[in-house]
Design a protein around this motif. Sequence first.
Motif, PDB file in Angstrom:
ATOM      1  N   THR A   1       0.854  -1.192   0.000  1.00 52.00           N
ATOM      2  CA  THR A   1       0.000   0.000   0.000  1.00 52.00           C
ATOM      3  C   THR A   1       0.888   1.240   0.000  1.00 52.00           C
ATOM      4  O   THR A   1       1.816   1.338   0.798  1.00 52.00           O
ATOM      5  CB  THR A   1      -0.913   0.022   1.235  1.00 52.00           C
ATOM      6  OG1 THR A   1      -1.802  -1.094   1.172  1.00 52.00           O
ATOM      7  CG2 THR A   1      -1.731   1.305   1.279  1.00 52.00           C
ATOM      8  N   LYS A   2       0.613   2.200  -0.901  1.00 52.79           N
ATOM      9  CA  LYS A   2       1.436   3.395  -1.030  1.00 52.79           C
ATOM     10  C   LYS A   2       0.590   4.650  -0.811  1.00 52.79           C
ATOM     11  O   LYS A   2      -0.481   4.790  -1.390  1.00 52.79           O
ATOM     12  CB  LYS A   2       2.069   3.449  -2.429  1.00 52.79           C
ATOM     13  CG  LYS A   2       2.918   2.252  -2.786  1.00 52.79           C
ATOM     14  CD  LYS A   2       3.425   2.344  -4.220  1.00 52.79           C
ATOM     15  CE  LYS A   2       4.255   1.117  -4.604  1.00 52.79           C
ATOM     16  NZ  LYS A   2       4.711   1.199  -6.029  1.00 52.79           N
ATOM     17  N   ASN A   3       1.095   5.526   0.031  1.00 48.80           N
ATOM     18  CA  ASN A   3       0.513   6.854   0.160  1.00 48.80           C
ATOM     19  C   ASN A   3       1.160   7.707  -0.921  1.00 48.80           C
ATOM     20  O   ASN A   3       2.348   8.023  -0.840  1.00 48.80           O
ATOM     21  CB  ASN A   3       0.788   7.431   1.552  1.00 48.80           C
ATOM     22  CG  ASN A   3       0.143   8.789   1.777  1.00 48.80           C
ATOM     23  OD1 ASN A   3      -0.197   9.489   0.828  1.00 48.80           O
ATOM     24  ND2 ASN A   3       0.001   9.172   3.029  1.00 48.80           N
ATOM     25  N   ILE A   4       0.399   8.097  -1.927  1.00 47.17           N
ATOM     26  CA  ILE A   4       1.003   8.755  -3.097  1.00 47.17           C
ATOM     27  C   ILE A   4       0.891  10.277  -3.059  1.00 47.17           C
ATOM     28  O   ILE A   4       1.336  10.946  -3.972  1.00 47.17           O
ATOM     29  CB  ILE A   4       0.406   8.211  -4.411  1.00 47.17           C
ATOM     30  CG1 ILE A   4      -1.101   8.486  -4.479  1.00 47.17           C
ATOM     31  CG2 ILE A   4       0.688   6.723  -4.552  1.00 47.17           C
ATOM     32  CD1 ILE A   4      -1.714   8.061  -5.818  1.00 47.17           C
TER      33      ILE A   4
END
Length: 361
Positions: free
Chosen positions: A347-350
């Motif tokens: 999961t990436k916080n973009i």
Amino acid sequence: MNKKLILSLLALAGVPALLMAADDARLLRFPATNGNEIVFSYAGDLYKVPVNGGEAQRLTSHVGYEMFPRFSPDGKTIAFTGQYDGNTEVFTMPSTGGEPLRVTYTATNSRDDLGDRMGPNNIVLTWTPDGNKIVYRNRISTGFDGKLYTVDKDGGLSEVIPLPEGGFCSYSPDGKQLAYNRVMREFRTWKYYKGGMADDVWIYNPEKQSVENITNNPAQDIIPMWIGDEIFYLSDRDRTMNIFVYNTKTKQTTKVTNFTEYDVKFPSANGNTIVFENGGYIYKMDATAKKPEKVDIRLASDNIYARSEIKDGAKYITEASISPDGERIVVTSRGEVFNLPVDKGVTKNITRSPGQHDREA
């Protein structure tokens, strides 16, 4: 797609405010002074700072609210309203800090909260001029009605001041008269109210068994402070709440402060010094010069209610959209945009943009 989506993210919205607070503290409430120091409430705790400003010293740390502090006439004791034992009661502590002493034991009020439009119960208002007793207002119902009581600084049975109702008050310098409000409405949700419950400042003379209305104005006239021959008080007769003064000799009323953006809130006085809040800051004013000065205050606190914390982002999802190949999803949660797998993966916080609100990705 039936997989439970759990996102863990830092709630960083409070960080800029924390960094700024180190330079110029705000949201400071219910100030009081002994002429040399100011005690005030911040985030539910009491702090003390020199009257000219500087680094504030924390006096309390309880999870409940500590509010409405008032210095004793000799400046050695602080009476305040606290929630150490569940109920909101009157406490005292040395002005240098120390263990609080509970001095009142009253019945529970079902509406007993700082956020309630009636305000909390057992608000500390002042001390008697001889420094032996504390005056507080006990709300006797779920409405605006309240009575004024005195209690010995060391505790014991409270005695009612023989008035039908009462709110903020201040003794004359000789202690023989009392300027007071009849209705406690400073926690109201109404603005600019003019009607039967708009407050006035009255003078109670126990010897003559008389009361006199000295404001008699359709606007709100609240929180009297009796200094020498003058009674200072708040009024919103010019829309914004400012300090006015009534001269007991000439019977003339004069406007003292001229704030236009924010109301003056919760003033108090000791000797010739008045302190009050405006726009979250604390101001001081000499009662003779009548020129308010902002007090620059710095805080060193753990800020437990403003610090960063871990949140379950799945509870705050406002938008979701699947990728063209169906393998990943973009999700908006708590003002951040996340890219996460449908099945397994990272999961990436973009966006990573604290202080900004990203949405509808």
